[in-house]
Design a protein around this motif. Structure first.
Motif, PDB file in Angstrom:
ATOM      1  N   TYR A 124       0.884  -1.412   0.001  1.00  0.00           N
ATOM      2  CA  TYR A 124      -0.087  -0.059  -0.048  1.00  0.00           C
ATOM      3  C   TYR A 124       0.811   1.181  -0.125  1.00  0.00           C
ATOM      4  N   TRP A 125       1.768   1.342   0.938  1.00  0.00           N
ATOM      5  CA  TRP A 125       2.697   2.620   1.042  1.00  0.00           C
ATOM      6  C   TRP A 125       3.476   2.783  -0.136  1.00  0.00           C
ATOM      7  N   ARG A 156       0.818   4.298  -2.600  1.00  0.00           N
ATOM      8  CA  ARG A 156       0.386   5.638  -2.292  1.00  0.00           C
ATOM      9  C   ARG A 156       1.377   6.529  -2.500  1.00  0.00           C
ATOM     10  N   HIS A 191      -5.341   8.796  -1.110  1.00  0.00           N
ATOM     11  CA  HIS A 191      -5.645   7.602  -0.375  1.00  0.00           C
ATOM     12  C   HIS A 191      -6.575   6.556  -1.396  1.00  0.00           C
ATOM     13  N   ALA A 210      -4.851   5.035  -3.880  1.00  0.00           N
ATOM     14  CA  ALA A 210      -3.875   3.924  -3.691  1.00  0.00           C
ATOM     15  C   ALA A 210      -4.718   2.810  -3.243  1.00  0.00           C
ATOM     16  N   ASP A 211      -6.009   3.060  -2.654  1.00  0.00           N
ATOM     17  CA  ASP A 211      -6.828   1.935  -2.342  1.00  0.00           C
ATOM     18  C   ASP A 211      -7.317   1.036  -3.479  1.00  0.00           C
ATOM     19  N   VAL A 262      -4.227  -0.619  -4.849  1.00  0.00           N
ATOM     20  CA  VAL A 262      -3.855  -1.901  -3.884  1.00  0.00           C
ATOM     21  C   VAL A 262      -4.781  -3.151  -4.265  1.00  0.00           C
ATOM     22  N   GLN A 263      -6.088  -2.925  -4.368  1.00  0.00           N
ATOM     23  CA  GLN A 263      -7.005  -4.062  -4.345  1.00  0.00           C
ATOM     24  C   GLN A 263      -6.642  -4.594  -5.992  1.00  0.00           C
ATOM     25  N   ASN A 323       6.964   9.287   7.484  1.00  0.00           N
ATOM     26  CA  ASN A 323       5.400   9.130   6.577  1.00  0.00           C
ATOM     27  C   ASN A 323       4.666  10.121   7.069  1.00  0.00           C
ATOM     28  N   SER A 379      -1.379   9.299   5.848  1.00  0.00           N
ATOM     29  CA  SER A 379      -1.918   8.211   6.759  1.00  0.00           C
ATOM     30  C   SER A 379      -2.982   7.629   6.107  1.00  0.00           C
ATOM     31  N   PRO A 388      -7.365   5.992   6.636  1.00  0.00           N
ATOM     32  CA  PRO A 388      -8.519   5.933   7.558  1.00  0.00           C
ATOM     33  C   PRO A 388      -8.517   4.954   8.790  1.00  0.00           C
ATOM     34  N   TYR A 402      -8.206   0.885   8.394  1.00  0.00           N
ATOM     35  CA  TYR A 402      -8.052   0.309   6.972  1.00  0.00           C
ATOM     36  C   TYR A 402      -7.491  -0.863   6.636  1.00  0.00           C
ATOM     37  N   PHE A 403      -6.337  -1.110   7.333  1.00  0.00           N
ATOM     38  CA  PHE A 403      -5.467  -2.022   6.971  1.00  0.00           C
ATOM     39  C   PHE A 403      -6.085  -3.483   7.584  1.00  0.00           C
ATOM     40  N   LEU A 405      -8.839  -4.069   4.930  1.00  0.00           N
ATOM     41  CA  LEU A 405      -8.681  -4.301   3.320  1.00  0.00           C
ATOM     42  C   LEU A 405      -8.480  -5.746   3.231  1.00  0.00           C
ATOM     43  N   ILE A 418     -10.603  -6.744  -0.369  1.00  0.00           N
ATOM     44  CA  ILE A 418     -10.044  -7.362  -1.278  1.00  0.00           C
ATOM     45  C   ILE A 418     -10.862  -8.534  -1.628  1.00  0.00           C
ATOM     46  N   GLU A 448     -13.879  -7.752  -3.790  1.00  0.00           N
ATOM     47  CA  GLU A 448     -13.406  -7.674  -5.119  1.00  0.00           C
ATOM     48  C   GLU A 448     -13.009  -8.645  -5.977  1.00  0.00           C
TER      49      GLU A 448
END
Lengths: 182, 220
Positions: A35-36, A39, A45, A48-49, A52-53, B28, B31, B33, B36-37, B40, B44, B47
């Motif tokens: 993700y990072w 990003r 964000h 990036a979301d 990443v998916q 970094n 950030s 939400p 989020y992780f 996720l 996925i 999806e």
């Protein structure tokens, strides 16, 4: 949660009875790093979301063909890099704009991003990075923030170590000039 | 490459090569939400399911796509052959047409004018029938006083039939006669039919031959 090695995860993934569970564990193990990396390329964000998916869905479809000639982490980074660059290309094509326009758009995204908490100097650094060409920006981020070794980066980006060193050095010089002038 | 040659050995030394950048805290600032992780993997997974559902669920017969190019090319060849003509077709076409014309001309039947055809062949029959009727009528009229209605009752069945048939003659008029002639069709060999003749031709014939049909009918 017990963390499996890449080898164990790949074995479980190739077994139909444990494939889905193994995939879930792979996501959990690598999602943050992937993700990072994304990003810092697409900045926002939400973008990036999306990316990443897409990356992990591609991983699901093609991981069975992964030949373990490189580390799983390296392979994931390559997929993520390519997917991010494709996203930028699509953005350019859809908006019919140049690289400079995309950079300006990303700067605007940075300015509007609710999920950016840097101070003035941090924001300036990010704007300096966004002035770099796409691949130079990726090299800088991977070296500066992720501290990935050139040899590993060479596998991910399929570029020679010498070229990566040069690219990073040039990027550093450009950023230094941008910060100093500002 | 000059760029590669000019890279110092200690290019990673930011303090030396980029002192302003070196002063900036490396952290970094982006950030994500909350949680989020944590969510996720399930996003996925959703999806991935959607992507699977989006996949084409229709199937084709085994080896369909391997065989399809040959099938299409075979059909193209077949259609191309159907559109072709035999070798030398156009070279010989003119000769074949002329040959056919000659054969047709040799077989062609003698053309007879319709008027001649109809009135030579059938007028004699019609006139003979008319004369027979006239003679029959005259005979009948001569015996008019003798043959009374009650006598009819005394007629035999054969006589009655003959009488009835003779009575039908009175119902014929000029137009009926013409229609009957014109309605005759020779369907035996597909030649021209009488029905195709204009009634004017028949009228012409009657006029040219001074046939007084009205007086003839009156006589009847």
């Amino acid at each position: 949660m017990e963390e499996y090695s890449d080898k164990e995860l790949l074995e479980q993934f190739r077994n139909p009875s444990s494939k889905e569970q193994a995939f879930n564990l792979i996501i959990r193990k690598y999602q943050k790093r992937v993700y990072w990396h994304i990003r810092k390329i697409v900045i926002g964000h939400d973008d990036a979301d999306d990316v990443v998916q897409n990356v992990f869905i591609k991983v699901w479809k093609s991981l069975e063909g992964f030949k373990e000639e490189s580390q799983l982490f390296t392979w994931l980074y390559r997929v993520a890099t390519n997917e991010s660059l494709n996203w930028l290309k699509q953005k350019k094509d859809n908006l019919k704009v140049s690289f400079d326009d995309v950079s300006q758009g990303l700067s605007q995204t940075l300015a509007d991003d609710h999920y950016f908490h840097g101070d003035e100097i941090q924001r300036k650094l990010q704007q300096a990075i966004l002035t770099l060409p796409e691949k130079q920006r990726i090299v800088f981020n991977m070296k500066y923030y992720d501290e990935i070794k050139y040899e590993e980066m060479s596998q991910i980006l399929e570029t020679s170590v010498g070229a990566l060193k040069a690219s990073y050095h040039i990027a550093v010089k450009k950023i230094e000039v941008f910060i100093t002038k500002g | 490459m000059n760029e590669l040659n000019n890279i110092p050995e200690d290019s990673d030394n930011l303090e030396k090569h980029a002192p302003q950048l070196f002063k900036i805290e490396k952290r970094n600032c982006f950030s994500v939400p909350d949680n989020y992780f944590g969510n996720l993997p399930s996003f996925i997974e959703q999806e991935r399911h959607l992507a699977t559902m989006k996949a084409n669920n229709f199937i084709v017969p085994e080896h369909y796509f391997e065989e399809l190019p040959d099938i299409i090319q075979g059909r193209i060849r077949s259609e191309a052959e159907m559109g072709d003509v035999p070798a030398d077709y156009f070279d010989t076409l003119a000769d074949r047409i002329q040959s056919k014309i000659k054969k047709t001309e040799a077989k062609e039947v003698k053309v007879i004018a319709f008027k001649d055809y109809v009135f030579s062949k059938y007028t004699a029959v019609a006139i003979a029938a008319t004369i027979a009727l006239l003679l029959g009528w005259n005979t009948l009229m001569k015996n008019k006083d003798i043959v009374k209605e009650p006598a009819t009752l005394a007629m035999t069945e054969t006589e009655k039939t003959a009488f009835t048939q003779s009575q039908e003659v009175y119902t014929l008029d000029e137009s009926a006669l013409i229609d009957e002639l014109a309605g005759y069709e020779n369907t035996g060999n597909g030649q021209e039919t009488v029905s195709e003749v204009d009634q004017a031709d028949i009228a012409d014939y009657l006029l040219e031959n001074n046939v007084d049909v009205s007086s003839m009918i009156k006589e009847l």
